[in-house]
Scaffold this motif. Structure first.
Motif, PDB file in Angstrom:
ATOM      1  N   THR A  77       0.829  -1.208   0.000  1.00  0.00           N
ATOM      2  CA  THR A  77       0.000   0.000   0.000  1.00  0.00           C
ATOM      3  C   THR A  77       0.864   1.259   0.000  1.00  0.00           C
ATOM      4  O   THR A  77       1.705   1.441   0.877  1.00  0.00           O
ATOM      5  CB  THR A  77      -0.934   0.012   1.233  1.00  0.00           C
ATOM      6  OG1 THR A  77      -1.731  -1.175   1.200  1.00  0.00           O
ATOM      7  CG2 THR A  77      -1.835   1.227   1.234  1.00  0.00           C
ATOM      8  N   THR A  78       0.650   2.090  -1.002  1.00  0.00           N
ATOM      9  CA  THR A  78       1.446   3.317  -1.112  1.00  0.00           C
ATOM     10  C   THR A  78       0.597   4.570  -0.900  1.00  0.00           C
ATOM     11  O   THR A  78       1.123   5.659  -0.726  1.00  0.00           O
ATOM     12  CB  THR A  78       2.117   3.433  -2.495  1.00  0.00           C
ATOM     13  OG1 THR A  78       1.093   3.382  -3.499  1.00  0.00           O
ATOM     14  CG2 THR A  78       3.104   2.315  -2.726  1.00  0.00           C
ATOM     15  N   PHE A  79      -0.719   4.414  -0.961  1.00  0.00           N
ATOM     16  CA  PHE A  79      -1.579   5.576  -0.711  1.00  0.00           C
ATOM     17  C   PHE A  79      -2.804   5.177   0.095  1.00  0.00           C
ATOM     18  O   PHE A  79      -3.456   4.165  -0.186  1.00  0.00           O
ATOM     19  CB  PHE A  79      -2.044   6.240  -2.015  1.00  0.00           C
ATOM     20  CG  PHE A  79      -2.906   7.434  -1.746  1.00  0.00           C
ATOM     21  CD1 PHE A  79      -2.333   8.649  -1.419  1.00  0.00           C
ATOM     22  CD2 PHE A  79      -4.289   7.336  -1.751  1.00  0.00           C
ATOM     23  CE1 PHE A  79      -3.123   9.753  -1.112  1.00  0.00           C
ATOM     24  CE2 PHE A  79      -5.085   8.432  -1.449  1.00  0.00           C
ATOM     25  CZ  PHE A  79      -4.496   9.641  -1.134  1.00  0.00           C
ATOM     26  N   LEU A  80      -3.093   6.000   1.082  1.00  0.00           N
ATOM     27  CA  LEU A  80      -4.234   5.772   1.968  1.00  0.00           C
ATOM     28  C   LEU A  80      -4.669   7.155   2.433  1.00  0.00           C
ATOM     29  O   LEU A  80      -3.827   7.943   2.849  1.00  0.00           O
ATOM     30  CB  LEU A  80      -3.729   4.943   3.152  1.00  0.00           C
ATOM     31  CG  LEU A  80      -4.669   4.382   4.197  1.00  0.00           C
ATOM     32  CD1 LEU A  80      -5.546   3.297   3.593  1.00  0.00           C
ATOM     33  CD2 LEU A  80      -3.849   3.768   5.336  1.00  0.00           C
ATOM     34  N   ASP A  81      -5.954   7.468   2.321  1.00  0.00           N
ATOM     35  CA  ASP A  81      -6.384   8.761   2.856  1.00  0.00           C
ATOM     36  C   ASP A  81      -7.325   8.537   4.024  1.00  0.00           C
ATOM     37  O   ASP A  81      -7.457   7.416   4.517  1.00  0.00           O
ATOM     38  CB  ASP A  81      -6.995   9.648   1.762  1.00  0.00           C
ATOM     39  CG  ASP A  81      -8.249   9.028   1.160  1.00  0.00           C
ATOM     40  OD1 ASP A  81      -8.782   8.073   1.758  1.00  0.00           O
ATOM     41  OD2 ASP A  81      -8.677   9.497   0.098  1.00  0.00           O
ATOM     42  N   SER A  82      -8.007   9.579   4.441  1.00  0.00           N
ATOM     43  CA  SER A  82      -8.803   9.447   5.667  1.00  0.00           C
ATOM     44  C   SER A  82      -9.995   8.521   5.484  1.00  0.00           C
ATOM     45  O   SER A  82     -10.518   7.988   6.462  1.00  0.00           O
ATOM     46  CB  SER A  82      -9.262  10.808   6.169  1.00  0.00           C
ATOM     47  OG  SER A  82     -10.333  11.262   5.391  1.00  0.00           O
ATOM     48  N   ALA A  83     -10.413   8.311   4.233  1.00  0.00           N
ATOM     49  CA  ALA A  83     -11.493   7.358   4.004  1.00  0.00           C
ATOM     50  C   ALA A  83     -11.017   5.957   4.432  1.00  0.00           C
ATOM     51  O   ALA A  83     -11.719   5.236   5.153  1.00  0.00           O
ATOM     52  CB  ALA A  83     -11.904   7.356   2.539  1.00  0.00           C
ATOM     53  N   GLY A  84      -9.809   5.610   4.023  1.00  0.00           N
ATOM     54  CA  GLY A  84      -9.239   4.312   4.400  1.00  0.00           C
ATOM     55  C   GLY A  84      -8.922   4.239   5.883  1.00  0.00           C
ATOM     56  O   GLY A  84      -9.196   3.231   6.545  1.00  0.00           O
ATOM     57  N   LEU A  85      -8.362   5.316   6.406  1.00  0.00           N
ATOM     58  CA  LEU A  85      -8.045   5.342   7.845  1.00  0.00           C
ATOM     59  C   LEU A  85      -9.321   5.179   8.670  1.00  0.00           C
ATOM     60  O   LEU A  85      -9.341   4.463   9.673  1.00  0.00           O
ATOM     61  CB  LEU A  85      -7.357   6.661   8.222  1.00  0.00           C
ATOM     62  CG  LEU A  85      -5.959   6.893   7.663  1.00  0.00           C
ATOM     63  CD1 LEU A  85      -5.476   8.291   8.042  1.00  0.00           C
ATOM     64  CD2 LEU A  85      -4.980   5.846   8.161  1.00  0.00           C
TER      65      LEU A  85
END
Lengths: 140, 100
Positions: free
Chosen positions: B50-58
């Motif tokens: 995983t290289t990208f995660l934003d607050s939706a994922g968090l």
């Protein structure tokens, strides 16, 4: 050297596509912090869609990103009624205002992320446009 | 997203996508919560690719950790890159997870 992007999106699923335009500039300007900066930009767009447009895909969100000599500026404008950003602002030092995210709701979580990562976070009076600014890594 | 479950010890390993944007976050939420419903309470979340995660994922992962806490379960994150870990630290949700 200044590079600018004007992007209109009506659905956050388009972020995956538009990021290809600005991603190389984020890597160049922010190095290892690129992920945090990108997550913050996504956050601001998500907020505009969720709270400004109430998750409607009928209206465009305008995203303007400028990569300037020493800093990046991002302006995100939605066509909604705005929100009361003042309730998230501490009267003192915003950088040190940071509750545990699990104790606050989702909109608050996003704004807290923006506050921590960006050097500047400003909203217009109405609360439907935000301005993000961050100096490049080697400018700190 | 790939998933490995071990029914005997109620554990499941989920390998997350390269990029977790809004759409992937919604899919992840559905997968994780259906695993909780199925009785799994030991989660291993593999973030090695995983290289990208934003607050939706968090937000999805925080929801999982809250659900697991209510059933004395655990969520362990493995393989997170330094920037991903920093995102968790900065948003102060790292203590919700075990890290390997």
């Amino acid at each position: 050297m200044k590079t600018s992007f004007d992007l209109n999106i009506n659905n956050p699923q388009q972020i995956r596509e538009i990021r290809k335009r600005y991603y190389p500039h984020l890597v160049q300007g922010f190095g290892m912090d690129q992920l945090l900066v990108e997550a913050s930009i996504s956050e601001a767009i998500l907020n505009a869609w969720k709270h400004g447009h109430r998750q409607s895909t009928d209206k465009d969100i305008r995203v303007h990103i400028s990569f300037m000599k020493t800093r990046m500026l991002v302006r995100i404008n939605d066509q909604g009624d705005g929100f009361d950003w003042r309730r998230y602002h501490s009267p003192n030092d915003l950088k040190h205002w940071f509750p545990r995210l699990e104790h606050i709701d989702e909109p608050g979580r996003g704004i807290v992320l923006l506050l921590r990562v960006m050097d500047v976070l400003r909203y217009n009076e109405k609360g439907n446009e935000c301005l993000l600014m961050k100096k490049y890594q080697n400018q700190e | 997203m790939s998933k490995t479950t071990t029914p005997l010890n109620h554990s499941t390993t989920i390998r997350l996508e390269d990029q977790i944007h809004v759409q992937e976050a919604a899919e992840l939420r559905e997968t994780l919560l259906s695993e909780v419903e199925a009785g799994r309470d030991q989660f291993v979340l593999d973030l090695s690719r995983t290289t990208f995660l934003d607050s939706a994922g968090l937000g999805v992962l925080v929801t999982l950790s809250k659900r697991l806490r209510s059933v004395n379960g655990t969520a362990t994150i493995v393989g997170a890159s330094k920037p991903i870990r920093e995102l968790f630290d900065l948003t102060k949700i790292s203590p919700n997870f075990k890290w390997k």
